[in-house]
Design a protein around this motif. Structure first.
Motif, PDB file in Angstrom:
ATOM      1  N   GLU A   1       0.836  -1.204   0.000  1.00  0.00           N
ATOM      2  CA  GLU A   1       0.000   0.000   0.000  1.00  0.00           C
ATOM      3  C   GLU A   1       0.869   1.250   0.000  1.00  0.00           C
ATOM      4  N   GLN A   2       1.912   1.245   0.809  1.00  0.00           N
ATOM      5  CA  GLN A   2       2.817   2.393   0.862  1.00  0.00           C
ATOM      6  C   GLN A   2       3.513   2.610  -0.478  1.00  0.00           C
ATOM      7  N   LEU A   3       3.859   1.510  -1.143  1.00  0.00           N
ATOM      8  CA  LEU A   3       4.424   1.618  -2.486  1.00  0.00           C
ATOM      9  C   LEU A   3       3.421   2.264  -3.427  1.00  0.00           C
ATOM     10  N   GLY A   4       2.161   1.847  -3.351  1.00  0.00           N
ATOM     11  CA  GLY A   4       1.135   2.424  -4.211  1.00  0.00           C
ATOM     12  C   GLY A   4       0.963   3.918  -3.977  1.00  0.00           C
ATOM     13  N   ILE A   5       1.022   4.325  -2.715  1.00  0.00           N
ATOM     14  CA  ILE A   5       0.939   5.756  -2.391  1.00  0.00           C
ATOM     15  C   ILE A   5       2.081   6.505  -3.069  1.00  0.00           C
ATOM     16  N   ALA A   6       3.300   5.989  -2.903  1.00  0.00           N
ATOM     17  CA  ALA A   6       4.469   6.658  -3.464  1.00  0.00           C
ATOM     18  C   ALA A   6       4.411   6.712  -4.990  1.00  0.00           C
ATOM     19  N   GLU A   7       3.969   5.623  -5.622  1.00  0.00           N
ATOM     20  CA  GLU A   7       3.886   5.593  -7.083  1.00  0.00           C
ATOM     21  C   GLU A   7       2.864   6.611  -7.594  1.00  0.00           C
ATOM     22  N   TRP A   8       1.698   6.674  -6.928  1.00  0.00           N
ATOM     23  CA  TRP A   8       0.682   7.637  -7.361  1.00  0.00           C
ATOM     24  C   TRP A   8       1.211   9.052  -7.216  1.00  0.00           C
ATOM     25  N   CYS A   9       1.840   9.338  -6.088  1.00  0.00           N
ATOM     26  CA  CYS A   9       2.339  10.694  -5.832  1.00  0.00           C
ATOM     27  C   CYS A   9       3.390  11.101  -6.867  1.00  0.00           C
TER      28      CYS A   9
ATOM     29  N   GLU B   1      -9.426  20.671  -2.379  1.00  0.00           N
ATOM     30  CA  GLU B   1      -9.977  20.160  -3.631  1.00  0.00           C
ATOM     31  C   GLU B   1      -9.053  19.145  -4.290  1.00  0.00           C
ATOM     32  N   HIS B   2      -7.760  19.292  -4.109  1.00  0.00           N
ATOM     33  CA  HIS B   2      -6.806  18.354  -4.708  1.00  0.00           C
ATOM     34  C   HIS B   2      -6.610  17.158  -3.775  1.00  0.00           C
ATOM     35  N   PRO B   3      -6.528  15.925  -4.301  1.00  0.00           N
ATOM     36  CA  PRO B   3      -6.432  14.744  -3.432  1.00  0.00           C
ATOM     37  C   PRO B   3      -5.071  14.523  -2.791  1.00  0.00           C
ATOM     38  N   ALA B   4      -4.090  15.392  -3.044  1.00  0.00           N
ATOM     39  CA  ALA B   4      -2.745  15.165  -2.500  1.00  0.00           C
ATOM     40  C   ALA B   4      -2.762  15.039  -0.980  1.00  0.00           C
ATOM     41  N   HIS B   5      -3.600  15.824  -0.318  1.00  0.00           N
ATOM     42  CA  HIS B   5      -3.625  15.784   1.144  1.00  0.00           C
ATOM     43  C   HIS B   5      -4.133  14.444   1.663  1.00  0.00           C
ATOM     44  N   LEU B   6      -4.990  13.772   0.893  1.00  0.00           N
ATOM     45  CA  LEU B   6      -5.490  12.457   1.307  1.00  0.00           C
ATOM     46  C   LEU B   6      -4.357  11.434   1.319  1.00  0.00           C
ATOM     47  N   TYR B   7      -3.501  11.513   0.319  1.00  0.00           N
ATOM     48  CA  TYR B   7      -2.376  10.586   0.246  1.00  0.00           C
ATOM     49  C   TYR B   7      -1.355  10.883   1.342  1.00  0.00           C
ATOM     50  N   LEU B   8      -1.157  12.163   1.650  1.00  0.00           N
ATOM     51  CA  LEU B   8      -0.232  12.508   2.723  1.00  0.00           C
ATOM     52  C   LEU B   8      -0.747  11.994   4.068  1.00  0.00           C
TER      53      LEU B   8
END
Length: 250
Positions: A116-124, A214-221
């Motif tokens: 899951e952490q890898l997926g977060i990093a890849e998306w970011c 509005e941007h989803p970046a904060h959700l991933y952080l």
């Protein structure tokens, strides 16, 4: 078991979400007391409670069972405080067998969390590269600026290493390798920090839009920060690596 396997019912392990595999053990002396920070307890049909007497299955809702929702940093993953007051349950295993089962469950969870952490990093990283190609300043894509290129190149190197660690952990778990505890500890020690770093860079390199709701970046952080203590911190996993490699800290 059939209902659980089919997905008709949900079982949750009633331990704090920050419990590392090496820290598996009874959370209560019996079916009395409070366990805080239990992930997904609010939607569970059955609680698996490790006690000094053994591993119990406790129905929820039920008499003597209170589940109080907490406000987590990551609102997409619910946490709750579970309070048992003279609750009744079914003894599934004695203390030793229960502790072994819980340890194996936490080990599998920690290993899968690395993916899951890898997926977060890849998306970011992917989203940041896309944005810096499209966003222009001084009539040039901001991604063409050398300082930003270096930061994204460093992230790419970290993601590649995290992918190798996460896949190694998943393979060790899937094949029942005796090296699974070491593979999982290595993956968690590394992937945890990579996910947080990638999410932080994603917010920063998106500029003003990255700081908005509005941007989803904060959700991933938030997910990356919450994951960084789930199933043990990176520091606790580094300590586990040292012990498994017979190189304990002085």
């Amino acid at each position: 078991l059939g209902a659980l396997a089919s997905g008709a019912r949900t079982a949750v392990l009633a331990v704090p979400f920050a419990t590392p595999p090496a820290g598996a053990g009874p959370v209560l002396a019996g079916l009395d007391g409070t366990v805080r920070g239990v992930a997904d307890a609010a939607v569970a049909d059955v609680l698996l409670v490790p006690t000094a007497e053994g591993l119990y299955a406790v129905e929820t809702p039920g008499p003597g069972v209170t589940v109080e929702a907490l406000v987590p940093l990551d609102l997409t993953r619910t946490l709750a405080a579970v309070t048992l007051t003279g609750a009744t349950g079914t003894l599934l295993a004695d203390a030793d067998a229960g502790a072994t089962a819980v340890r194996r469950g936490l080990l599998a969870g920690a290993g899968l969390l690395a993916s899951e952490q890898l997926g977060i990093a890849e998306w970011c990283l992917t989203e940041t590269v896309r944005h810096t190609r499209e966003r222009h300043q001084f009539n040039r894509p901001v991604g063409s600026f050398q300082a930003l290129k270096h930061r994204m190149a460093q992230l790419w190197l970290e993601v590649v290493s995290a992918r190798a660690a996460a896949r190694n952990a998943a393979d060790a778990l899937a094949t029942g390798s005796p090296d699974a505890p070491l593979a999982v500890a290595v993956a968690q020690a590394y992937c945890s920090g990579v996910a947080v770093h990638a999410a932080e860079e994603c917010v920063q390199l998106h500029g003003g839009i990255g700081m908005t709701w509005e941007h989803p970046a904060h959700l991933y952080l938030k997910r990356a920060k919450a994951d960084s203590i789930a199933y043990g911190t990176a520091g606790s996993h580094r300590q586990a690596v040292a012990e498994l490699a017979e190189l304990p800290a002085p």
